[in-house]
Design an enzyme around this catalytic site. Structure first.
Site, PDB file in Angstrom:
ATOM      1  N   CYS A 135       0.428  -1.310  -0.385  1.00 35.70           N
ATOM      2  CA  CYS A 135      -0.164   0.080   0.274  1.00 35.70           C
ATOM      3  C   CYS A 135       0.260   1.207  -0.317  1.00 35.70           C
ATOM      4  CB  CYS A 135      -0.755  -0.051   1.005  1.00 35.70           C
ATOM      5  SG  CYS A 135      -0.262   0.590   2.995  1.00 35.70           S
ATOM      6  N   CYS A 149      12.973 -12.479   3.874  1.00 36.52           N
ATOM      7  CA  CYS A 149      13.700 -12.412   2.735  1.00 36.52           C
ATOM      8  C   CYS A 149      14.060 -11.187   2.536  1.00 36.52           C
ATOM      9  CB  CYS A 149      12.902 -12.362   1.505  1.00 36.52           C
ATOM     10  SG  CYS A 149      11.850 -12.013   1.781  1.00 36.52           S
ATOM     11  N   HIS A 151      11.691  -8.583   3.199  1.00 38.64           N
ATOM     12  CA  HIS A 151      10.713  -7.354   2.491  1.00 38.64           C
ATOM     13  C   HIS A 151       9.414  -6.653   3.375  1.00 38.64           C
ATOM     14  CE1 HIS A 151      12.114  -8.808  -1.782  1.00 38.64           C
ATOM     15  NE2 HIS A 151      12.416  -8.235  -1.564  1.00 38.64           N
ATOM     16  N   CYS A 154       2.786  -4.422   5.957  1.00 37.00           N
ATOM     17  CA  CYS A 154       1.925  -4.178   7.286  1.00 37.00           C
ATOM     18  C   CYS A 154       0.790  -4.786   7.183  1.00 37.00           C
ATOM     19  CB  CYS A 154       0.893  -2.805   6.682  1.00 37.00           C
ATOM     20  SG  CYS A 154      -0.032  -2.778   5.593  1.00 37.00           S
ATOM     21  N   CYS A 253     -10.985 -47.130  -9.599  1.00 32.54           N
ATOM     22  CA  CYS A 253     -11.708 -45.937 -10.451  1.00 32.54           C
ATOM     23  C   CYS A 253     -12.463 -45.399  -9.946  1.00 32.54           C
ATOM     24  CB  CYS A 253     -12.286 -46.765 -11.238  1.00 32.54           C
ATOM     25  SG  CYS A 253     -13.720 -48.231 -10.587  1.00 32.54           S
ATOM     26  N   CYS A 303     -53.408 -43.694 -36.952  1.00 36.74           N
ATOM     27  CA  CYS A 303     -53.767 -42.974 -38.783  1.00 36.74           C
ATOM     28  C   CYS A 303     -52.069 -42.894 -38.942  1.00 36.74           C
ATOM     29  CB  CYS A 303     -54.881 -42.115 -38.401  1.00 36.74           C
ATOM     30  SG  CYS A 303     -54.772 -41.550 -40.052  1.00 36.74           S
ATOM     31  N   CYS A 312     -44.138 -25.679 -39.314  1.00 45.06           N
ATOM     32  CA  CYS A 312     -44.483 -26.196 -40.312  1.00 45.06           C
ATOM     33  C   CYS A 312     -45.410 -26.855 -40.854  1.00 45.06           C
ATOM     34  CB  CYS A 312     -42.841 -27.467 -40.130  1.00 45.06           C
ATOM     35  SG  CYS A 312     -43.414 -28.790 -41.625  1.00 45.06           S
ATOM     36  N   HIS A 327     -53.005 -39.370 -51.356  1.00 42.31           N
ATOM     37  CA  HIS A 327     -53.468 -40.536 -50.689  1.00 42.31           C
ATOM     38  C   HIS A 327     -54.968 -39.868 -50.698  1.00 42.31           C
ATOM     39  CE1 HIS A 327     -49.435 -41.157 -49.591  1.00 42.31           C
ATOM     40  NE2 HIS A 327     -49.705 -42.118 -49.172  1.00 42.31           N
TER      41      HIS A 327
END
Length: 523
Positions: A135, A149, A151, A154, A253, A303, A312, A327
């Site tokens: 920040c 390291c 660094h 806060c 499995c 039928c 359609c 027919h």
């Protein structure tokens, strides 16, 4: 299957016997996932020395994990925080870590991001304010949490950085220093120092699960809500394992336990059950495409006059797919089509009809095996529930009415457990039967004979324990003579059914169908 539904784990695969001690009132035989959980019925022989697997509770896993950390810490003369980071980096393989450590310690430290002293500095800097590397605000030293390291960030930024990583998933276990150019690992001590209790719990779960998920010999039980793991120690035997939560699954499995059918067959069967190809076959076998818009249409009346749905609305003949306007009485009326019959006699529809019949035959064969596979699974689930009701309610009532001890009613529990196991086996024999080569008629016929004999005995046993035992549960007074007869019948049916299924399992697991067919031919 929910872990609370089953008690099949009391069945010992190797001995073929049932461990009735799981049903005693002794608190030591109860296993639960929490303090308020219902008692479960478990196989006390699950972790027997002769078994090829060991079921681990969460506390067992933690003990093993901490022991590995301590072992590495002592062996390499490092802190437990450093040992944890190294073990995570090496996927909890101690031998690989130690070999590479003693070959080149510096290289291992650089690769894993481990510097001496852990991840949190013991001494905080004193004096002037320090700028946070995230920040960029300046804080007094007590607000800064430095890492080994060098660094400094806060505590608020550290909290946000690590909490975000924890909520993103298990990647938080290998989190590095927030400084982009730095590869030093963030250890457990930093997590415990800066995040909330809730996030600590999440991190701890990820840390624990990594120990199992990185192992080649251990797996989590796949049952919903189960926190147990299974360590598999030997191969070359059945992969079916039974968790303490009473769920049985295949180690190889991760599907439900499916012996005597192999994993490849199970995989094919499950894939087939979920495949869109089966829907396509059904459409091909039971519908025809509208000649105009090509949408599939199912014929649901006698039928032959078909009308496609909107928009359609094309009208055509089901038999010849010609326009219905062509027919009438001259073509044979509403329920026949001379044009189609003539074309069929001339062989114009042979290829189409052949494909349709093949699809219909294939679908009918699959449906035959699937219905029986699913029905046995449903019956098995029902048997689990019936056994639970018997143990929680009916056994006491039956004991009081007939004036006998609960121990003497063990035969009914044994019968239910045998039914549950046999339903499981029978279910998978139908998947096996579906993939038998149809041209090998003798092999298929002998398989169906052995399967039929086993299934017939199972049905008699299931009816006996499900229906006939109800007479004694509902009676208002003891039926001593009749109950003794029932006991003998139930014991005999249980024994015969067990023998039949052992024969069936042996034939399938050991590939004895061919040899048995040959022997049958000789005699």
């Amino acid at each position: 299957m929910d872990s609370d539904d089953g008690m099949l784990d009391a069945y010992d695969d190797e001995s073929g016997e049932y461990d009735q001690s799981s049903y005693d009132d002794d608190d030591d035989n109860e296993h639960s996932h929490g303090e308020d959980a219902e008692p479960e019925y478990v196989d006390e022989d699950v972790n027997d020395s002769s078994s090829n697997y060991v079921v681990l509770k969460e506390k067992d896993i933690r003990i093993r994990q901490e022991n590995d950390i301590k072992q590495v810490s002592m062996l390499l003369s490092i802190t437990t925080v450093e040992a944890s980071v190294l073990l995570l980096h090496y996927r909890w393989i101690i031998s690989k870590l130690t070999d590479e450590w003693f070959a080149d310690e510096d290289k291992v430290r650089r690769t894993a991001g481990v510097l001496e002293g852990g991840s949190v500095l013991v001494e905080k800097p004193r004096g002037r304010k320090i700028k946070c590397g995230i920040c960029f605000d300046k804080f007094r030293p007590r607000k800064i949490v430095p890492i080994v390291c060098g660094h400094s960030f806060c505590s608020t930024c550290w909290n946000g950085y690590i909490s975000t990583a924890i909520n993103d998933g298990s990647g938080c276990l290998i989190q590095k220093c927030p400084e982009p150019s730095c590869h030093v690992a963030v250890g457990r001590d930093m997590v415990e120092k800066v995040v909330s209790e809730e996030d600590k719990g999440k991190y701890d779960r990820y840390f624990l699960r990594s120990y199992i998920e990185e192992s080649k010999n251990m797996k989590w039980c796949p049952a919903p809500g189960c926190d147990h793991a299974v360590e598999f120690s030997r191969s070359g035997v059945s992969y079916d394992v039974s968790c303490l939560c009473s769920y049985r699954f295949c180690w190889n499995c991760n599907e439900d336990a499916h012996s005597p059918v192999d994993c490849d067959t199970v995989s094919q069967w499950i894939l087939k059950n979920n495949a869109e190809a089966e829907n396509t076959k059904w459409i091909l076998a039971n519908s025809k495409a509208c000649p105009k818009c090509r949408r599939p249409i199912e014929k649901n009346l006698g039928c032959m006059h078909m009308t496609c749905g909107p928009p359609c609305r094309h009208q055509f003949c089901w038999l010849c797919l010609g326009a219905w306007s062509d027919h009438g009485e001259s073509s044979g009326g509403y329920n026949a089509c001379n044009k189609y019959e003539k074309a069929k006699r001339e062989g114009l529809y042979d290829e189409v009809e052949k494909k349709r019949e093949m699809a219909k035959s294939s679908l009918e064969r699959y449906t035959h095996y699937y219905e029986r596979w699913a029905s046995n699974q449903k019956s098995r689930d029902k048997a689990f529930g019936d056994l639970q009701v018997f143990l929680s309610e009916k056994i006491t009532k039956l004991s009081d009415i007939q004036g006998i001890t609960k121990t003497e009613l063990k035969i009914i529990t044994d019968a239910w457990l045998q039914i549950i196991e046999c339903r499981r086996v029978l279910k998978w024999t139908y998947a096996y039967g579906y993939y038998l080569i149809e041209s090998e008629r003798e092999k298929q016929c002998f398989f169906e004979y052995v399967q039929g004999e086993a299934e017939s005995n199972l049905e008699r046993l299931h009816r006996c324990v499900e229906v006939e035992s109800g007479v004694f549960e509902d009676s208002k007074e003891p039926l001593v003579g009749d109950f003794n007869t029932f006991q003998k019948k139930l014991v005999n049916l249980t024994k015969v059914t067990k023998t039949q299924f052992e024969t069936l399992v042996e034939a399938l697991e050991n590939g004895n169908l061919e040899s048995r067919v040959s022997k049958k031919r000789r005699y």
